[in-house]
Design a protein around this motif. Structure first.
Motif, PDB file in Angstrom:
ATOM      1  N   VAL A 209       0.872  -1.184   0.000  1.00  0.00           N
ATOM      2  CA  VAL A 209       0.000   0.000   0.000  1.00  0.00           C
ATOM      3  C   VAL A 209       0.906   1.231   0.000  1.00  0.00           C
ATOM      4  N   LYS A 210       0.743   2.085  -0.980  1.00  0.00           N
ATOM      5  CA  LYS A 210       1.650   3.240  -1.132  1.00  0.00           C
ATOM      6  C   LYS A 210       0.863   4.528  -1.337  1.00  0.00           C
ATOM      7  N   LYS A 211       1.598   5.622  -1.281  1.00  0.00           N
ATOM      8  CA  LYS A 211       0.993   6.923  -1.602  1.00  0.00           C
ATOM      9  C   LYS A 211       1.507   7.373  -2.965  1.00  0.00           C
ATOM     10  N   GLY A 212       0.668   8.090  -3.674  1.00  0.00           N
ATOM     11  CA  GLY A 212       1.093   8.589  -4.980  1.00  0.00           C
ATOM     12  C   GLY A 212       0.143   9.651  -5.483  1.00  0.00           C
ATOM     13  N   VAL A 213       0.348  10.014  -6.729  1.00  0.00           N
ATOM     14  CA  VAL A 213      -0.491  11.056  -7.331  1.00  0.00           C
ATOM     15  C   VAL A 213      -1.416  10.391  -8.333  1.00  0.00           C
ATOM     16  N   MET A 214      -2.648  10.848  -8.388  1.00  0.00           N
ATOM     17  CA  MET A 214      -3.604  10.307  -9.360  1.00  0.00           C
ATOM     18  C   MET A 214      -3.006  10.394 -10.767  1.00  0.00           C
ATOM     19  N   PRO A 215      -3.063   9.308 -11.536  1.00  0.00           N
ATOM     20  CA  PRO A 215      -2.409   9.344 -12.852  1.00  0.00           C
ATOM     21  C   PRO A 215      -2.894  10.505 -13.724  1.00  0.00           C
ATOM     22  N   GLN A 216      -4.171  10.881 -13.634  1.00  0.00           N
ATOM     23  CA  GLN A 216      -4.681  11.972 -14.487  1.00  0.00           C
ATOM     24  C   GLN A 216      -4.081  13.311 -14.104  1.00  0.00           C
ATOM     25  N   ASN A 217      -3.610  13.400 -12.864  1.00  0.00           N
ATOM     26  CA  ASN A 217      -3.117  14.684 -12.342  1.00  0.00           C
ATOM     27  C   ASN A 217      -1.704  15.006 -12.839  1.00  0.00           C
TER      28      ASN A 217
ATOM     29  N   THR B 125      -3.966   7.064  -2.000  1.00  0.00           N
ATOM     30  CA  THR B 125      -3.414   5.741  -1.699  1.00  0.00           C
ATOM     31  C   THR B 125      -3.545   4.854  -2.928  1.00  0.00           C
ATOM     32  N   PHE B 126      -2.502   4.110  -3.225  1.00  0.00           N
ATOM     33  CA  PHE B 126      -2.677   3.067  -4.243  1.00  0.00           C
ATOM     34  C   PHE B 126      -2.094   1.751  -3.751  1.00  0.00           C
ATOM     35  N   ILE B 127      -2.645   0.703  -4.300  1.00  0.00           N
ATOM     36  CA  ILE B 127      -2.253  -0.639  -3.840  1.00  0.00           C
ATOM     37  C   ILE B 127      -1.720  -1.418  -5.040  1.00  0.00           C
ATOM     38  N   LEU B 128      -0.586  -2.040  -4.822  1.00  0.00           N
ATOM     39  CA  LEU B 128      -0.066  -2.938  -5.861  1.00  0.00           C
ATOM     40  C   LEU B 128      -0.595  -4.338  -5.544  1.00  0.00           C
ATOM     41  N   ALA B 129      -1.426  -4.849  -6.406  1.00  0.00           N
ATOM     42  CA  ALA B 129      -2.023  -6.156  -6.106  1.00  0.00           C
ATOM     43  C   ALA B 129      -2.347  -6.878  -7.408  1.00  0.00           C
ATOM     44  N   SER B 130      -2.542  -8.171  -7.302  1.00  0.00           N
ATOM     45  CA  SER B 130      -2.933  -8.903  -8.503  1.00  0.00           C
ATOM     46  C   SER B 130      -4.414  -8.606  -8.784  1.00  0.00           C
ATOM     47  N   SER B 131      -4.787  -8.704 -10.033  1.00  0.00           N
ATOM     48  CA  SER B 131      -6.125  -8.245 -10.428  1.00  0.00           C
ATOM     49  C   SER B 131      -7.243  -9.026  -9.735  1.00  0.00           C
ATOM     50  N   PHE B 132      -6.966 -10.280  -9.353  1.00  0.00           N
ATOM     51  CA  PHE B 132      -8.060 -11.020  -8.710  1.00  0.00           C
ATOM     52  C   PHE B 132      -8.359 -10.509  -7.293  1.00  0.00           C
ATOM     53  N   LEU B 133      -7.467  -9.686  -6.756  1.00  0.00           N
ATOM     54  CA  LEU B 133      -7.725  -9.119  -5.423  1.00  0.00           C
ATOM     55  C   LEU B 133      -8.605  -7.862  -5.489  1.00  0.00           C
ATOM     56  N   LEU B 134      -8.809  -7.377  -6.715  1.00  0.00           N
ATOM     57  CA  LEU B 134      -9.529  -6.117  -6.914  1.00  0.00           C
ATOM     58  C   LEU B 134     -10.900  -6.135  -6.233  1.00  0.00           C
ATOM     59  N   ALA B 135     -11.651  -7.191  -6.497  1.00  0.00           N
ATOM     60  CA  ALA B 135     -13.008  -7.281  -5.950  1.00  0.00           C
ATOM     61  C   ALA B 135     -12.960  -7.366  -4.430  1.00  0.00           C
ATOM     62  N   LYS B 136     -11.985  -8.127  -3.929  1.00  0.00           N
ATOM     63  CA  LYS B 136     -11.877  -8.322  -2.478  1.00  0.00           C
ATOM     64  C   LYS B 136     -11.560  -6.987  -1.787  1.00  0.00           C
ATOM     65  N   ILE B 137     -10.655  -6.227  -2.401  1.00  0.00           N
ATOM     66  CA  ILE B 137     -10.274  -4.926  -1.828  1.00  0.00           C
ATOM     67  C   ILE B 137     -11.478  -3.985  -1.817  1.00  0.00           C
ATOM     68  N   GLY B 138     -12.181  -3.954  -2.934  1.00  0.00           N
ATOM     69  CA  GLY B 138     -13.361  -3.086  -3.037  1.00  0.00           C
ATOM     70  C   GLY B 138     -14.395  -3.442  -1.993  1.00  0.00           C
TER      71      GLY B 138
ATOM     72  N   LEU C 278       8.305  14.736   3.005  1.00  0.00           N
ATOM     73  CA  LEU C 278       9.676  15.188   2.711  1.00  0.00           C
ATOM     74  C   LEU C 278      10.350  14.392   1.603  1.00  0.00           C
ATOM     75  N   ASP C 279       9.912  13.163   1.405  1.00  0.00           N
ATOM     76  CA  ASP C 279      10.454  12.401   0.271  1.00  0.00           C
ATOM     77  C   ASP C 279       9.466  11.305  -0.112  1.00  0.00           C
ATOM     78  N   GLU C 280       9.833  10.541  -1.130  1.00  0.00           N
ATOM     79  CA  GLU C 280       8.899   9.498  -1.551  1.00  0.00           C
ATOM     80  C   GLU C 280       9.521   8.109  -1.458  1.00  0.00           C
ATOM     81  N   THR C 281      10.535   8.038  -0.653  1.00  0.00           N
ATOM     82  CA  THR C 281      11.201   6.740  -0.563  1.00  0.00           C
ATOM     83  C   THR C 281      10.459   5.774   0.357  1.00  0.00           C
ATOM     84  N   SER C 282       9.793   6.343   1.354  1.00  0.00           N
ATOM     85  CA  SER C 282       9.177   5.451   2.333  1.00  0.00           C
ATOM     86  C   SER C 282       7.660   5.487   2.217  1.00  0.00           C
ATOM     87  N   SER C 283       7.074   4.336   2.044  1.00  0.00           N
ATOM     88  CA  SER C 283       5.613   4.291   1.940  1.00  0.00           C
ATOM     89  C   SER C 283       4.958   4.627   3.269  1.00  0.00           C
ATOM     90  N   LYS C 284       5.704   4.486   4.344  1.00  0.00           N
ATOM     91  CA  LYS C 284       5.104   4.750   5.663  1.00  0.00           C
ATOM     92  C   LYS C 284       5.448   6.165   6.160  1.00  0.00           C
TER      93      LYS C 284
END
Lengths: 116, 400
Positions: free
Chosen positions: A39-47, A59-72, B83-89
């Motif tokens: 589970v990571k933080k990032g910027v919306m791809p459209q942005n 927040t974005f999650i790196l997961a296999s596609s079959f987990l999509l429904a479970k996460i939702g 402050l950076d993007e290296t750590s997800s936490k």
């Protein structure tokens, strides 16, 4: 199977709900026994390419596609029990590897009020 | 009393202007004699250490600003400055309580937290915590608790920072009252500018720019004291020290000068030839032309465009020279800091647009100062004024 990026687009109301209750998406997923190591933080791809950019993170999650429904399902259930409102979810696929999962709370209209 | 500012700008996750934001703040605060501290490492531990060190060194009469531009997000309801993007936490993020707590602990005259990031108003959760007796801390934020702040491509900066910079540089005349700029007055300016921007760009904006927020007690905070040396200067006894102050003061002489970018835009809109053509259409009689030059055209038309005849120009120069020397002498006798408004008013009274003085000023130069019959020290002042006028107008016109 390769992982996909699942971006969570939470409405303001839901973000407020999570903040007020001091919980995070990781907490919800952990509660449903979903691995949260990706589970990571990032910027919306459209942005990304826009001239005027939001300074917010999602927040974005790196997961296999079959987990999509479970996460939702896990997120909807948790939000539903916290808010007492119906949670609407919708998915938008951006290419093969990116999915935007949008969550909003259903607005309930008091019939008595609306007829006044 | 000292003014200090701790500035952080971090370009993470695709942001382009956060570091530039911090530099913009540095430029405008330095102009108002702030001591700037920019952390040399963008690491949580190091930043907090430097911040506390700065607070320890502050006196009880000092004003202190903490500024952050970058990404912000809510971690269990608390604002985290990324402050950076290296750590997800985000072990390398700063929780806002880590800033507010020491801020409220130390006794200083005024303390201001400026946050140009998303969810920035969440910082106020801690405003009444830690030290409830402290009533000197105020928080200025770019967005509400659940709102997103914006970087604006056109400004090459974040919206709030750009407007603060504008207020403390070109907007000083609008918000400076009794030689002071207070946080309340600055805030009024920011809200007005945001509303205006939203109104002007309502078609192109997917969401309006969030209105900034100002939190804290009712005590007002003088962010800057405008230059007071100019008005206090006694004209006929100009000392070297006073002259130096005057040189500083002249920098804010033309507070509303447009930026190069604005000028370029204007030039695109009104091509020079087009403007000259318009002038000729308005009046064919040279003697009345000056009364009728349209505002836009004035900004980039040279005298020779409307007075091709050299003799007419020379006669005009003489006229202007008399006017200018009178103005300078009068203004210097009465009040060294005679503002530009008076100058414009004066010139309008004579039906002459001030922008045309660029030609005149170039010709007058310093060698004509002898005609002023002023004491030697005063000539220096006049010389500085002339330089200031020529240079500033040249900037306005992008004159070659």
């Amino acid at each position: 199977m390769s992982d996909i990026k699942i971006y969570l687009d939470l409405s303001e109301e839901i973000q407020q709900l999570l903040a007020d209750n001091g919980i995070t998406i990781e907490d919800i997923l952990r509660h449903e026994n979903i691995d949260v190591s990706d589970v990571k933080k990032g910027v919306m791809p459209q942005n990304c390419g826009e001239n005027n950019r939001d300074k917010g993170l999602v927040t974005f999650i790196l997961a296999s596609s079959f987990l999509l429904a479970k996460i939702g399902c896990a997120i909807s259930t948790a939000l539903n029990s916290s808010s007492g409102k119906t949670v609407n979810e919708s998915k938008e696929h951006l290419g093969k590897d990116v999915v935007i999962f949008k969550f909003t709370l259903e607005v309930t209209i008091n019939k008595q009020d609306s007829t006044r | 009393m000292k003014n200090k500012a701790f500035l952080i700008g971090v370009n993470t996750y695709d942001l382009r202007y956060a570091e530039r934001d911090a530099n913009l703040m540095k430029t405008c605060l330095e102009k108002h004699r702030y001591e700037i501290i920019k952390p040399y490492k963008k690491e949580r531990h190091s930043i907090l250490e430097q911040f506390e060190y700065m607070l320890e060194k502050c006196g009880q009469t000092d004003n202190v600003i903490f500024y952050f531009s970058g990404h912000g997000f809510l971690e269990r309801g608390e604002l985290c400055l990324v402050l950076d993007e290296t750590s997800s936490k985000f072990s390398n993020g700063i929780m806002i309580s880590e800033i507010i707590k020491p801020f409220k602990h130390f006794i200083m005259a005024n303390k201001l937290v400026v946050l140009d990031c998303c969810h920035s108003s969440a910082a106020t959760d801690y405003l009444n915590s830690f030290n409830s007796l402290d009533d000197t801390t105020r928080v200025l934020t770019s967005s509400d608790r659940m709102e997103s702040s914006k970087e604006i491509g056109e400004f090459e900066a974040s919206f709030l920072t750009y407007q603060i910079h504008k207020a403390l540089t070109s907007g000083v005349s609008k918000i400076c009252i009794n030689k002071k700029i207070t946080i309340d007055k600055l805030y009024e300016f920011l809200v007005d500018e945001t509303n205006e921007y939203n109104y002007e760009n309502k078609k192109s904006l997917s969401k309006p720019i969030p209105i900034p927020n100002l939190f804290g007690n009712v005590r007002t905070f003088e962010i800057v004291t405008c230059d007071e040396s100019v008005e206090d200067l006694e004209f006929y006894k100009v000392t070297e020290d006073a002259l130096e102050k005057l040189v500083e003061a002249k920098k804010s002489f033309f507070p509303n000068e447009p930026t190069h970018k604005e000028i370029s835009l204007k030039r695109d809109l009104h091509a020079r030839q087009e403007a000259v053509k318009q002038i000729y259409q308005i009046k064919n009689n040279n003697t009345d032309i000056l009364k009728n030059i349209i505002e836009e055209a004035c900004e980039y038309v040279q005298l020779k465009d409307i007075m091709p005849d050299k003799k007419s120009r020379e006669s005009f120069y003489r006229h202007i020279f008399i006017f200018l020397t009178t103005w300078l002498t009068e203004s210097l006798k009465n009040d060294v800091s005679m503002p530009l408004d008076n100058f414009i008013e004066y010139s309008e009274h004579l039906n002459i647009r001030p922008m045309l003085f660029v030609d005149v000023l170039d010709i007058i130069g310093k060698e004509k100062l002898d005609d002023l019959r002023l004491p030697e020290s005063s000539k220096k002042v006049v010389s500085i004024y002339l330089d200031s006028l020529v240079n500033k107008i040249k900037v306005v016109l992008q004159y070659e």
